[in-house]
Design a protein around this motif. Sequence first.
Motif: not given
Length: 523
Positions: A477-501
């Motif tokens: 659960a810890a590994c799943l939560g951490v991985y998805l949390h980071g991947k969600a941020a990576d997907e958001l960064a594809q649209d707005v970069g490393w800031s703004g979300f």
Amino acid sequence: MQVVSAQQMREIEKEAIEAYGIPSLLLMENAALAVVREIQQTLVKMNSKGSCKVIVLVGKGNNGGDGLAVARHLLISGMDVTVLSFAKTEEFRGDAALNCRLYQKAGGRFFLIEGEKQLRSTRLALNQADVIVDAIYGTGLRGALPSLVEEYVEEVNQTQAWVIAVDIPSGIEADTGKVYRSAIRAQTTVTFGLPKLGHFLGKGPEYVGRLIVDPISIPDKFLEQEEVATFVLTEDAVQAFLPVRTLQGHKGTHGKGVLVAGSPGMTGAAILAGRSALRCGIGLLQIVTPQAAAFQIDMGLTEATIWPVEGQNTLDHRAWPIITEKCQTAQALAIGPGLGQNQDFIPVLEDVLRTLELPVILDADALNLIAQEPGILGWRQRRGPLLMTPHPGEMARLCGCSVQEIEDNRLEITLNKAVEWGAILVLKGAITVIASPDGRAFLNPTGNPGLGTGGTGDVLTGSILAWLAQGVPPLEAACLGVYLHGKAADELAQDVGWSGFTATEVADQLAKTRRSLELTEKG
């Protein structure tokens, strides 16, 4: 995928050479071919036309031998190749010496670098290069680079060329990721056999760029070592942790979680954690919070059930009867987001650790309170699963040391404390470390600096709570939560970069990220 130290990788290669009969020269040749493939594939993606200018920087060790083999293959393929060597030809030994001779016999240009005079004469070549291959130092480097090499490293880092590192960028310690003064900043690193600790620890991630791992023909049975207990999370591994739903499922079977969080002025933390838990599919979410914060949380999170505690603006002993009642039918409990640091709540934390057998997550202010009475962690031993999710500042307070000490020894300290406290520790950061009391550790490759904004830690807590409630085992659960949390941020960064979300957007993205993993698995 396992992650190894430099010595562990040398032992694996030695065993493969001795037990399986793989010639060391073949391993070097396969390493070179892996780098060459990456160069050729990248140049195709870049739509590079005409003769490609390549500079290969080499040292006298095996990493330099890899670089010389790369230079030979690129030369044969028709590229314009020049080798700049920090070692005389007679200084090369074994397989590296052979590759030096083969490259020169193929007609390759070889320039010896002995001082600043060569830097002045080669500066133009470096700035005109399309590709620069870094094969100066490999995993054996300890300490700072020599001053002459540093001058070239700084020059390379200022060019517009695409820089690809062989095994690990020169200047990075393979076991720690430390950079003493300077190191090659690569866009791509091709490593061999297994990834190294330095790719993920310390300053390593800033210099490695995109990491490619090639087995170089070492059989899996040699790469899968029982004594290696550190892993990097991969999408394939994480997909296996996702809970599967059936047509007969309902809110009662999708798990119930209790979240103890919030106080006036910090209701957002409770809302973000709750929102994340709901986006990750929890069936029922119950929030225990001070009465003064209950209305705002209720308005911000209409899907959750709110249980207000009368009394002060922050929770105290009066919260305990409500917590115990709600936990009787719950599968997991999380405490901390926006909680406030009322010392009167410490006895409640002690009671939680001593009496409740369901998985417990401690985050944020719960950790800050624990830091005042760290001895109460001993009550949890063998009682039930405990997960702790500190950022470096909270970890420093728990350990009684400086933040810098934590950052300099992220893996070692997290592992030691996980064993000492009998807890699954999630040390948040650029490369989050998840450590288990059984001595295993997992390094998370997803995420970006966009997560460095208020509330994203609360989102992570809610996500882990949801997976625990849905029956995912605590470590997974810890590994799943951490991985998805980071991947969600990576997907958001594809649209707005490393800031703004925002943290809210990360929470909302989690459902889409989970779905993308499910579809990938089915595909």
